[in-house]
Scaffold this active site. Structure first.
Site, PDB file in Angstrom:
ATOM      1  N   GLU A 133      58.712  35.490  41.937  1.00  0.00           N
ATOM      2  CA  GLU A 133      58.917  35.925  43.210  1.00  0.00           C
ATOM      3  C   GLU A 133      60.078  35.525  43.860  1.00  0.00           C
ATOM      4  O   GLU A 133      60.209  34.045  43.808  1.00  0.00           O
ATOM      5  CB  GLU A 133      57.582  35.725  44.237  1.00  0.00           C
ATOM      6  CG  GLU A 133      57.789  36.039  45.577  1.00  0.00           C
ATOM      7  CD  GLU A 133      58.236  37.515  45.956  1.00  0.00           C
ATOM      8  OE1 GLU A 133      59.178  37.974  46.444  1.00  0.00           O
ATOM      9  OE2 GLU A 133      57.356  38.404  45.267  1.00  0.00           O
ATOM     10  N   HIS A 186      57.208  41.060  40.168  1.00  0.00           N
ATOM     11  CA  HIS A 186      57.284  41.089  41.613  1.00  0.00           C
ATOM     12  C   HIS A 186      56.049  40.810  42.348  1.00  0.00           C
ATOM     13  O   HIS A 186      55.417  41.521  43.110  1.00  0.00           O
ATOM     14  CB  HIS A 186      58.074  42.420  41.912  1.00  0.00           C
ATOM     15  CG  HIS A 186      59.129  42.812  41.256  1.00  0.00           C
ATOM     16  ND1 HIS A 186      59.404  43.221  40.114  1.00  0.00           N
ATOM     17  CD2 HIS A 186      60.463  42.675  41.701  1.00  0.00           C
ATOM     18  CE1 HIS A 186      60.574  43.165  39.812  1.00  0.00           C
ATOM     19  NE2 HIS A 186      61.189  43.186  40.839  1.00  0.00           N
ATOM     20  N   ASP A 226      56.616  45.779  39.607  1.00  0.00           N
ATOM     21  CA  ASP A 226      56.563  46.389  41.038  1.00  0.00           C
ATOM     22  C   ASP A 226      57.309  46.104  42.003  1.00  0.00           C
ATOM     23  O   ASP A 226      57.375  45.381  42.945  1.00  0.00           O
ATOM     24  CB  ASP A 226      55.005  46.095  41.457  1.00  0.00           C
ATOM     25  CG  ASP A 226      54.896  46.547  42.829  1.00  0.00           C
ATOM     26  OD1 ASP A 226      55.264  47.591  43.337  1.00  0.00           O
ATOM     27  OD2 ASP A 226      53.653  45.994  43.602  1.00  0.00           O
ATOM     28  N   SER A 231      48.114  41.921  43.625  1.00  0.00           N
ATOM     29  CA  SER A 231      47.952  41.992  42.072  1.00  0.00           C
ATOM     30  C   SER A 231      47.939  40.482  41.565  1.00  0.00           C
ATOM     31  O   SER A 231      46.967  40.494  40.579  1.00  0.00           O
ATOM     32  CB  SER A 231      49.146  42.611  41.423  1.00  0.00           C
ATOM     33  OG  SER A 231      50.478  42.347  41.971  1.00  0.00           O
ATOM     34  N   HIS A 234      46.554  48.855  41.368  1.00  0.00           N
ATOM     35  CA  HIS A 234      45.584  47.972  41.263  1.00  0.00           C
ATOM     36  C   HIS A 234      44.083  48.523  40.453  1.00  0.00           C
ATOM     37  O   HIS A 234      43.644  47.618  39.693  1.00  0.00           O
ATOM     38  CB  HIS A 234      44.885  47.209  42.701  1.00  0.00           C
ATOM     39  CG  HIS A 234      46.059  46.653  43.189  1.00  0.00           C
ATOM     40  ND1 HIS A 234      46.174  46.325  44.481  1.00  0.00           N
ATOM     41  CD2 HIS A 234      47.001  45.981  42.836  1.00  0.00           C
ATOM     42  CE1 HIS A 234      47.344  45.608  44.794  1.00  0.00           C
ATOM     43  NE2 HIS A 234      47.835  45.509  43.671  1.00  0.00           N
TER      44      HIS A 234
END
Length: 299
Positions: free
Chosen positions: A137, A41, A183, A119, A18
């Site tokens: 997602e 993700h 990620d 994020s 981050h």
């Protein structure tokens, strides 16, 4: 897919990821032209640290918790690098961030932390009106939470999709400027191979974009193979960075993670050279703590 980030929110991996994500977005904002952030993700966007899942692991205490506890001792040269990220952490916890200085850090005790921004939330709060955010997602429950969070937000598009497919479906974005955050959960032992293959595929579709790929460091041989694959792929301008609280182990709580950044802002390497020593010393829990920064491939 069973992975849920709530168990790991705010840990040392999130700190590294981050800080870099916020720094990249802040750099993109230096030009008036619109950009897009793509998070492959995405998770749920905002995590309740008082939840049963977060309390079960308590990983945030060794990450953002340590940072906040030591914030008063943060060197002046580190503050402007971490400020964009830490101001968002404060904001989602109801702390006033209306400081006249963009580098000022809001006062916040680690004990007062009840939420941590993922994020998507960090990216969304840093966007200007002309910028856009695409979130994918796959986890059904998390997708429902994520889509509800950003319902009605014209700047944010939430899609229920395997994140790996996003690299083929959404690149290049119409803005032609932006960053892709990758990620993955690393539940699958083949994840390094998938990460390398999809990163190469995405770059070939959009060579000018910035890519941030996160990975845990437990098996150094696997990390070296991953790096070697990308060096041999023809990708240019690759920066590798790692942050460790202790010596990596194959089992147990993750102590070390890395980022591979393709087309990093020219300012990022120097920023990280200033910030990483303080982050490593603040998060250290034992032998093997430290950081590394390596330019794998030049421009």
């Amino acid at each position: 897919m069973n992975y849920r980030h709530i168990y790991h929110a705010g840990n040392i991996g999130d700190v590294l990821k981050h800080v870099v994500l916020a720094a990249v977005i802040e750099y993109l904002k230096r030009k008036p032209a619109a950009f897009r952030v793509i998070d492959t993700h995405a998770g749920i966007g905002l995590y309740d640290l008082s939840s049963e899942e977060a309390r079960k692991t308590g990983e945030w205490q060794g990450g953002i918790g340590r940072i906040l506890a030591a914030a008063a001792l943060m060197p002046g040269g580190v503050r402007p690098i971490l400020a964009p990220w830490l101001r968002i952490v404060a904001e989602v916890n109801g702390i006033d961030t209306s400081s006249p200085s963009g580098d000022a850090l809001p006062e916040m005790a680690a004990e007062a932390l009840i939420a941590y921004p993922g994020s998507p939330e960090i990216a969304r709060k840093l966007l200007r009106r002309q910028d856009r955010l695409t979130l994918t997602e796959l986890h059904a429950r998390d997708f429902k939470t994520l889509s509800g969070r950003y319902a009605g937000d014209f700047q944010t598009k939430v899609i229920e999709l395997d994140g790996w497919l996003a690299l083929g479906s959404f690149l290049p974005p119409k803005e032609r400027r932006g960053v892709v955050l990758i990620d993955p959960s690393f539940e699958d032992t083949r994840e390094f191979t998938k990460l390398a293959e999809n990163l190469i595929k995405g770059w070939r579709r959009w060579e000018s974009g910035t890519y941030i790929a996160w990975y845990p460091i437990k098996d150094m041989a696997a990390v070296r193979r991953f790096h070697k694959r990308l060096v041999e792929s023809g990708l240019r301008n690759i920066l590798a960075v790692s942050l460790s609280a202790g010596r990596p182990t194959a089992d147990g709580v993750m102590k070390s993670s890395g980022l591979l950044i393709v087309n990093p802002p020219w300012t990022l390497e120097d920023d990280l050279k200033r910030a990483l020593p303080w982050l490593a010393s603040t998060l250290a829990t034992g032998a093997g703590a430290g950081w590394e920064l390596e330019k794998l491939v030049d421009e």
